[in-house]
Scaffold this motif. Structure first.
Motif, mmCIF file in Angstrom:
data_model
loop_
_atom_site.group_PDB
_atom_site.id
_atom_site.type_symbol
_atom_site.label_atom_id
_atom_site.label_comp_id
_atom_site.label_asym_id
_atom_site.label_seq_id
_atom_site.Cartn_x
_atom_site.Cartn_y
_atom_site.Cartn_z
ATOM 1 N N UNK A 1 0.810 -1.217 0.000
ATOM 2 C CA UNK A 1 0.000 0.000 0.000
ATOM 3 C C UNK A 1 0.842 1.265 0.000
ATOM 4 N N UNK A 2 2.168 1.107 -0.064
ATOM 5 C CA UNK A 2 3.053 2.260 -0.179
ATOM 6 C C UNK A 2 3.966 2.054 -1.376
ATOM 7 N N UNK A 3 4.464 3.172 -1.921
ATOM 8 C CA UNK A 3 5.315 3.093 -3.107
ATOM 9 C C UNK A 3 6.788 3.234 -2.782
ATOM 10 N N UNK A 4 7.113 3.290 -1.482
ATOM 11 C CA UNK A 4 8.484 3.575 -1.089
ATOM 12 C C UNK A 4 9.444 2.480 -1.519
ATOM 13 N N UNK A 5 10.592 2.905 -2.028
ATOM 14 C CA UNK A 5 11.627 1.999 -2.533
ATOM 15 C C UNK A 5 12.109 1.029 -1.459
ATOM 16 N N UNK A 6 12.253 1.525 -0.234
ATOM 17 C CA UNK A 6 12.768 0.698 0.854
ATOM 18 C C UNK A 6 11.764 -0.340 1.326
ATOM 19 N N UNK A 7 10.495 -0.174 0.932
ATOM 20 C CA UNK A 7 9.455 -1.086 1.408
ATOM 21 C C UNK A 7 8.808 -1.861 0.257
#
Length: 356
Positions: free
Chosen positions: A240-246
Motif C-alpha cells: 500500500x506504499x510506493x516507497x523503494x525501501x518497502x
C-alpha cells in the motif's frame, strides 16, 4: 551558472573558511555513518555485490571502504549505483549520500528544518496545497476522531516524523469498533496525524492501484528562481506504499516533460519495463497534469526560503497535483548504469546550479 547561498548570510564567507567547514562536516558525517552502520546488512550487501560483479568479496569490502572515504559513498550507494563497475573518473560524477548531506548542511538552515521534519508543523504551513483533510490526534477527542474517520471512510495514520514510508497505516471506518481505544492505540504508536485518503488520477492508479504512486521532485531555490533538479516516478508493487525501501520501485523522469525514460528497478535490483502486476508500460509513461506539477513547485519552493533544497513528494489527484510532504534532507535518485547504459551520474548537472 551556479548560485551561492540565498538565505543565510553566514555562508557568504571566504573559500578557506568554507573549505574548513566542509572538511569538518564531512568528518562528522562519516563518523555518524560509522556509528549507525548496520554491520549485518553491510556484509550481506557486500556478498550480494560480490556475486553480481563476479569479483572476490575481499576486493569488494576493500573497495567499499575506499569509496566511503574518497567519494563519501555509503555501502548502499556502492550497490545501487554499481560502483564496482565504474572507473575513478566515472565515480566522481555520482551524487553519494555524503554529497547530498553537504548540500543539506550548506543550504537548509537548521532553525527552519523542523518545519519539514514534523508533519504537524508542515501541514498547517502548506495546507492550501495538500488537497486533503487532516486531524491532529493529540488535540482531538475520540468523538472528533470518529467524526473525521466516518466522514472520510478511509484514512491514513502517520507518525509525524516518520521517514521512508515507516510509521504509516491505512484504516477504514467500518473496521473500527471502539474509537476511544483506537485513539489510544494511535497515541501509543506515535501516529499523531490522521489524513483523508488520496484518490489518485486514473493514469497513476493504472501503475499500481493498491498504492498512491507518487513523484519525488527535487527543487533548489536560489532566491530568484526555482530549479527542478530531478523528477522521479515511484510506484508500489503490491504493497500500500510506493516507497523503494518497502518493496516499491522507481524510475527517473524527464524533468521538463514528466515522461519516463527508462524502466524501473527495486531494491533487489530487479528491473521492469512494464509493471509486473498490472502490465502498464513504464518506459514512455506520461505523468498526467505534469505542467501543473511544475507550476505548483514554483509556488511551494518559495514558502520557506531558508530551506532551499527540498525533495517534494507529490501525488497526482483526480483534478490536480497534491503535496504529500517535503523532505529537507532528501537523497538523490540515480539510475543504475546497467539499466541506462550510462556511467555518468548527476553530480555535474547539480553543480551547474548548486555550489557545493
Amino acid at each position: 551558472m551556479r548560485v551561492g547561498v540565498y538565505a543565510d548570510p553566514h555562508f557568504f564567507v571566504g573559500t578557506t573558511t568554507h573549505a574548513r567547514r566542509s572538511i569538518v562536516n564531512r568528518i562528522r558525517h562519516y563518523l555518524s555513518r560509522l556509528k549507525s552502520l548496520d554491520v549485518r546488512n553491510f556484509f550481506a550487501v557486500s556478498a550480494a555485490v560480490a556475486q553480481e560483479s563476479g569479483r572476490p568479496r575481499v576486493f569488494i569490502l576493500i573497495d567499499m571502504a575506499y569509496c566511503s572515504v574518497i567519494y563519501q559513498a555509503g555501502y548502499l550507494d556502492y550497490q545501487e549505483f554499481e560502483f564496482w563497475s565504474l572507473t575513478r573518473q566515472e565515480r566522481r560524477t555520482w551524487i553519494t549520500s555524503g554529497n547530498a548531506n553537504s548540500i543539506v548542511l550548506r543550504y537548509n538552515q537548521r532553525a527552519f528544518r523542523s518545519r519539514f521534519a514534523d508533519k504537524l508543523t508542515f501541514n498547517p504551513l502548506f495546507d492550501q496545497y495538500l488537497g486533503r483533510s487532516w486531524l491532529n490526534v493529540r488535540e482531538s477527542t475520540a468523538a472528533q476522531l470518529e467524526h473525521f474517520i466516518t466522514t472520510h471512510g478511509t484514512v491514513m495514520a502517520k507518525q509525524v516524523d516518520g521517514m521512508g514510508g515507516a510509521g504509516m497505516s491505512k484504516h477504514r471506518a467500518d473496521e473500527i469498533q471502539d474509537f476511544e481505544k483506537f485513539r489510544m492505540t494511535l497515541l501509543e504508536q506515535r501516529q499523531y496525524l490522521v489524513e483523508s485518503f488520496i484518490t489518485q488520477h486514473p493514469a497513476m492508479a493504472s501503475l499500481s492501484p493498491a498504492s498512491v504512486n507518487s513523484l519525488r521532485m527535487i527543487t533548489f531555490f536560489d532566491g530568484r528562481s526555482v530549479h527542478v533538479m530531478e523528477a522521479v516516478l515511484r510506484m508500489g508493487n503490491g504493497a500500500e506504499v510506493d516507497n523503494y525501501a518497502r518493496g516499491g520501485m522507481y524510475t527517473v523522469l524527464d524533468e521538463k516533460t514528466g515522461v519516463a525514460r527508462y524502466g524501473a528497478f527495486d531494491k533487489y535490483a530487479n528491473t521492469f519495463i512494464t509493471h509486473p502486476l498490472t502490465g502498464t508500460p513504464i518506459v514512455g509513461f506520461q505523468v498526467p497534469l505534469y505542467p501543473q506539477v511544475l507550476e505548483l513547485l514554483d509556488k511551494i519552493a518559495r514558502v520557506v526560503p531558508e530551506i532551499q533544497y527540498v525533495g517534494w513528494d507529490v501525488a497526482i489527484g483526480e483534478f490536480g497535483p497534491i503535496i504529500i510532504e517535503g523532505n529537507y534532507n532528501t537523497g538523490v535518485f540515480q539510475m543504475k548504469p546497467s539499466l541506462t547504459g550510462s556511467k555518468t551520474g548527476l553530480l555535474p548537472r547539480f553543480r551547474e546550479v548548486i555550489d557545493f
